[in-house]
Design an enzyme around this catalytic site. Structure first.
Site, PDB file in Angstrom:
ATOM      1  CG  ASP A  38     -15.176  27.299 -66.858  1.00  0.00           C
ATOM      2  OD1 ASP A  38     -14.991  27.179 -65.623  1.00  0.00           O
ATOM      3  OD2 ASP A  38     -16.131  27.938 -67.333  1.00  0.00           O
ATOM      4  CG  ASP A 169     -22.249  28.415 -71.466  1.00  0.00           C
ATOM      5  OD1 ASP A 169     -21.870  27.290 -71.106  1.00  0.00           O
ATOM      6  OD2 ASP A 169     -22.686  29.267 -70.677  1.00  0.00           O
TER       7      ASP A 169
END
Length: 378
Positions: A38, A169
């Site tokens: 990420d 998330d």
């Protein structure tokens, strides 16, 4: 959905505030594949799961926001949405979301609780932020898009809880879709859905119940090492803005110091594995997906040098079991869970064997969570 828990939380709201609430919930998440990609502007493959935070929400006339944690049996109040040293940690997430809504002309009562295991790396904080954002957006008729709510949830974690997390998330918690995984492009913050047809297999998490104290410092070190590698390759190839842009042949032709080389090689291979995983999902090829899980674990061990004895032990145990197609450490790699792709009818035998061997080796019992892929916050 845990209807019983949602009902209990709604009932607690009625006891505390003598009014009828609206119900909301938001899920935790797993990441199928794509670790540490990420912050290198790569791809990740998360999915929302059937472990959720449940909310009962209403408005009041007492000119202050009132929060109650059903799990901790604790309350918090705030009239001005300011965080102090006395503010309970869990309340910071809620306050951080509320403070971002413009023209906030309502005061909220909130009771929340969940069945996301604490400390297992399943992103309960993202679920808390995302669920609160969805609820307030609904009450205010604010018209925020899903992505705006994701960004608000992430900002609450950054500015109010002090955790500089990526966007995965919160993104998974809001955009999750039943029986689908999300291929999230961490450069453009756009996504595609891919089907997850498990057939007669299941996703089983094994929780080491370990959280290493070095996790944050080691995670930050890996980021710095990747940044150093990017700086080196940018001198050779102007198009390399992040390790996502690096090609394997460029890596092999121009090798920097050993650490930068290893980190770069892992990242190039892991981003490739995410793309291969989506192809496997489209074809329903669970054998290939399982192989990719093992490859990610090995890459994290040997090239990215993220190793946790408990996680490595659990993955090694699974290799000798025909019923397990693949397993890997999930998350940053310093504790938390392993992800196992396992035949449904072998789960109980697997749990019994793992529990016995893990207790013998580490003198504590692991926890097991069978997870389903569910919809996002609603």
């Amino acid at each position: 959905m845990n209807q019983r828990l949602q009902s209990q939380i709604s009932q607690k709201f009625k006891e505390l505030y003598s009014s009828a609430p609206k119900s909301f919930s938001a899920p935790g998440r797993i990441n199928i594949i794509g670790e540490h990609t990420d912050y290198n502007e790569g791809f990740v493959l998360p999915a929302a799961i059937d472990k959720r935070i449940y909310f009962a929400v209403g408005v009041n006339e007492v000119k202050k926001h009132r929060f109650y944690s059903y799990d901790f049996m604790q309350s918090e109040e705030s009239a001005d949405l300011l965080v102090t040293e006395k503010t309970k940690h869990w309340a910071k997430y809620l306050i951080g979301v509320l403070a971002q809504f413009e023209n906030l002309n309502l005061y909220f009562d909130v009771v929340f609780g969940g069945d996301i295991p604490a400390g297992a790396g399943l992103s309960s904080s993202a679920a808390l932020e995302s669920g609160m954002a969805v609820a307030v957006n609904e009450f205010l008729k604010a018209g925020k898009s899903k992505f705006e709510l994701v960004k608000m949830a992430q900002k609450a974690e950054h500015d109010y809880a002090g955790v500089l997390c990526g966007i995965m998330d919160q993104y998974a918690s809001v955009f999750g879709k039943e029986n689908q995984v999300i291929k999230l492009d961490c450069r453009t913050n756009t996504h595609e859905y891919f089907p997850l047809d498990l057939k007669d297999y299941e996703l089983l998490l094994v929780d080491t119940k370990v959280k290493h104290s070095l996790a944050s410092s080691e995670y930050n070190l890996r980021r710095q090492e990747c940044e150093r590698a990017v700086a080196y390759y940018q001198q050779k190839y102007a198009e390399v803005k992040s390790l996502r842009d690096l090609k394997l042949e460029q890596l092999e032709l121009n090798q920097p110091d050993e650490i930068s080389y290893k980190r770069s090689k892992y990242m190039v291979e892991e981003i490739r594995r995410v793309n291969l995983a989506t192809k496997a999902l489209e074809m329903g090829d669970l054998d290939s997906l399982g192989t990719l899980l093992y490859q990610t674990h090995e890459g994290l061990q040997h090239l990215y040098q993220v190793s946790c004895p408990e996680l490595d032990f659990l993955v090694d145990q699974s290799r000798d079991m025909d019923a397990v197609l693949g397993a890997r450490m999930m998350g940053g790699g310093f504790g938390g869970c392993t992800l196992n792709l396992i035949k449904r009818d072998a789960i109980e035998n697997f749990k019994s064997s793992i529990k016995t061997n893990y207790e013998k080796q580490f003198h504590q019992s692991p926890d097991f969570y069978l997870v389903k892929i569910e919809n996002g916050a609603n």
